[in-house]
Design an enzyme around this catalytic site. Structure first.
Site, short mmCIF file in Angstrom:
data_model
loop_
_atom_site.label_atom_id
_atom_site.label_comp_id
_atom_site.label_asym_id
_atom_site.label_seq_id
_atom_site.Cartn_x
_atom_site.Cartn_y
_atom_site.Cartn_z
N ASP A 82 46.85 53.99 43.54
CA ASP A 82 48.04 53.42 42.88
C ASP A 82 47.69 52.80 41.54
O ASP A 82 46.54 52.48 41.24
CB ASP A 82 48.69 52.37 43.78
CG ASP A 82 47.78 51.20 44.08
OD1 ASP A 82 46.57 51.43 44.33
OD2 ASP A 82 48.25 50.05 44.09
N GLU A 173 46.30 49.26 46.40
CA GLU A 173 45.39 48.17 46.09
C GLU A 173 46.08 47.10 45.27
O GLU A 173 45.77 45.91 45.38
CB GLU A 173 44.17 48.72 45.33
CG GLU A 173 43.06 47.72 45.07
CD GLU A 173 43.18 46.97 43.75
OE1 GLU A 173 42.38 46.05 43.52
OE2 GLU A 173 44.08 47.31 42.94
#
Length: 409
Positions: A82, A173
């Site tokens: 991400d 994350e």
């Protein structure tokens, strides 16, 4: 495939983490993360990896099988899929030949040498930037490119000895290290690992916060303002009074380096009930314990003076990676040797934050953090010098090769 081509291909997939979805426990929080994982899965297959698994939550793991007869430790490398939610637009990355001065990202947006003087270090190099409407996403797509480029090196050079290498890419994350918290490190069966999620070339992190959260709930007494005298107890004012009990010099904006802090991060409520969220941070275990105890003591003192109107909940968030490297410095020593093998000066940084490796270390997988080569994470001014990206991959290669000198006894 050249490492730059790999990286640019990843930037074309929008993997912005979705805070709303993530807060509901949905992982991956955005469809683009699974799309990127699917692409990377195919690339891992073409690079000869085995035991490749793409889970429904977008956690992707694979294995580079050992070609050595030695009994070598198993190493793992992690990246995350991400990108941060500061910008949600699609990335339009481009390569510029940097010859000094400012870099024009678009007609009205400039990457300024005056604002970012470290640009001068990359004069004469190719630099990857955006058009100024999005993040670049080198945090952390540079890691994915660096790891796969290293795998390609070993595929192209089968005569080079190496042990078993585990590869893992995690979702989300950027919102509370959700992927790392979900990941089962026992199934990985690795001895230690590295995330590739640090900044400019040479940066090396194996120390970060011990981090916790304090939630203090203040219960007031409602009353209509027309007859509130002697009756109304305003929970908002109770919270404000409580905040003043903390040392003003120990706020995030007043500290740096290894100085810990209390961060009055969020306050929500009304005169009847107010909830205060406090981040507690310290680099040492003793300091972290003392800060937790200080919060407890302040709640106790407050309640003595305010008829027990405050309720405290303390939780641990993640620990300092250094706590889990005390019994073996091999992960640190290997990384520093790999930096030096590639003529890179290790810039050891104590990270005033957390990363996936903090959670993984706490789960039993010691995990320092290597550089991606990028600058200005979470900003439209994020940029990635191409030689720094290549260097990140070269360090991964060197760590894997150097580990062959560390056969288990």
């Amino acid at each position: 495939m050249h490492i730059v081509e790999r990286f640019l291909g990843y930037t074309r997939i929008n993997t912005t983490t979705n805070q709303e979805q993530g807060s509901l426990g949905i992982m991956p929080s955005s469809d683009g993360q699974y799309k990127l994982a699917t692409l990377v899965k195919c690339q891992l297959e073409s690079l000869g990896c085995i035991d490749i698994t793409l889970h429904d939550n977008a956690i992707l793991n694979a294995t580079l099988a050992s070609n050595s007869n030695k009994n070598l430790p198993t190493i793992a490398f992690f990246g995350h899929l991400d990108t941060s939610s500061e910008c949600t637009a699609d990335t339009h990355a481009k390569i510029v030949q940097y010859n000094g001065g400012d870099i024009s990202l678009s007609e009205n947006i400039t990457l300024s040498l005056q604002q970012f003087p470290e640009l001068a270090h990359y004069t004469g190099q190719e630099i990857i930037v955006t058009d100024g409407t999005s993040l670049l996403g080198a945090d952390d797509k540079a890691a994915i490119a660096a790891i796969l480029n290293a795998l390609q090196f070993f595929q192209d050079n089968p005569q080079i000895e190496h042990g078993k290498v585990q590869i893992v890419f995690l979702p989300d994350e950027e919102q509370g290290l959700l992927g790392a918290k979900e990941f089962n490190v026992k199934e990985l069966n690795a001895d230690f690992a590295y995330t590739i999620d640090a900044g400019p070339i040479g940066e090396f992190i194996y120390e970060n916060w011990n981090a916790g959260n304090a939630v203090v709930t203040f219960t007031g007494q409602s009353a209509h303002p027309m007859n509130a005298k002697g009756k109304l107890v305003n929970a908002l004012l109770l919270a404000n009074t409580f905040i003043t009990q903390f040392p003003s010099e120990e706020r995030p904006e007043c500290t740096d380096a290894r100085q810990g802090y209390y961060w009055m991060k969020k306050m929500v409520g009304n005169s009847a009930k107010t909830v205060l969220n406090i981040d507690i941070r310290d680099f040492t275990e003793d300091g972290y314990k003392q800060r937790n105890e200080y919060v407890r003591k302040q709640v106790e003192i407050f309640n003595q003076n305010n008829n027990d109107r405050a309720h405290l909940t303390l939780t641990d968030r993640y620990s300092n990676v250094l706590n889990f490297l005390k019994n073996s410095t091999l992960p640190i020593d290997l990384a520093i040797s790999a930096y030096k093998d590639n003529n890179i000066n290790p810039n050891i940084v104590a990270m005033r934050g957390g990363y996936d490796g903090a959670v993984l270390s706490q789960k039993g997988l010691p995990c320092p953090n290597l550089f991606t080569g990028a600058h200005n994470f979470h900003s439209i001014f994020e940029y990635l010098p191409v030689p720094s990206l290549i260097a990140a991959s070269n360090v991964v290669q060197s760590i894997i090769m150097n580990l062959t000198a560390h056969e288990r006894v």
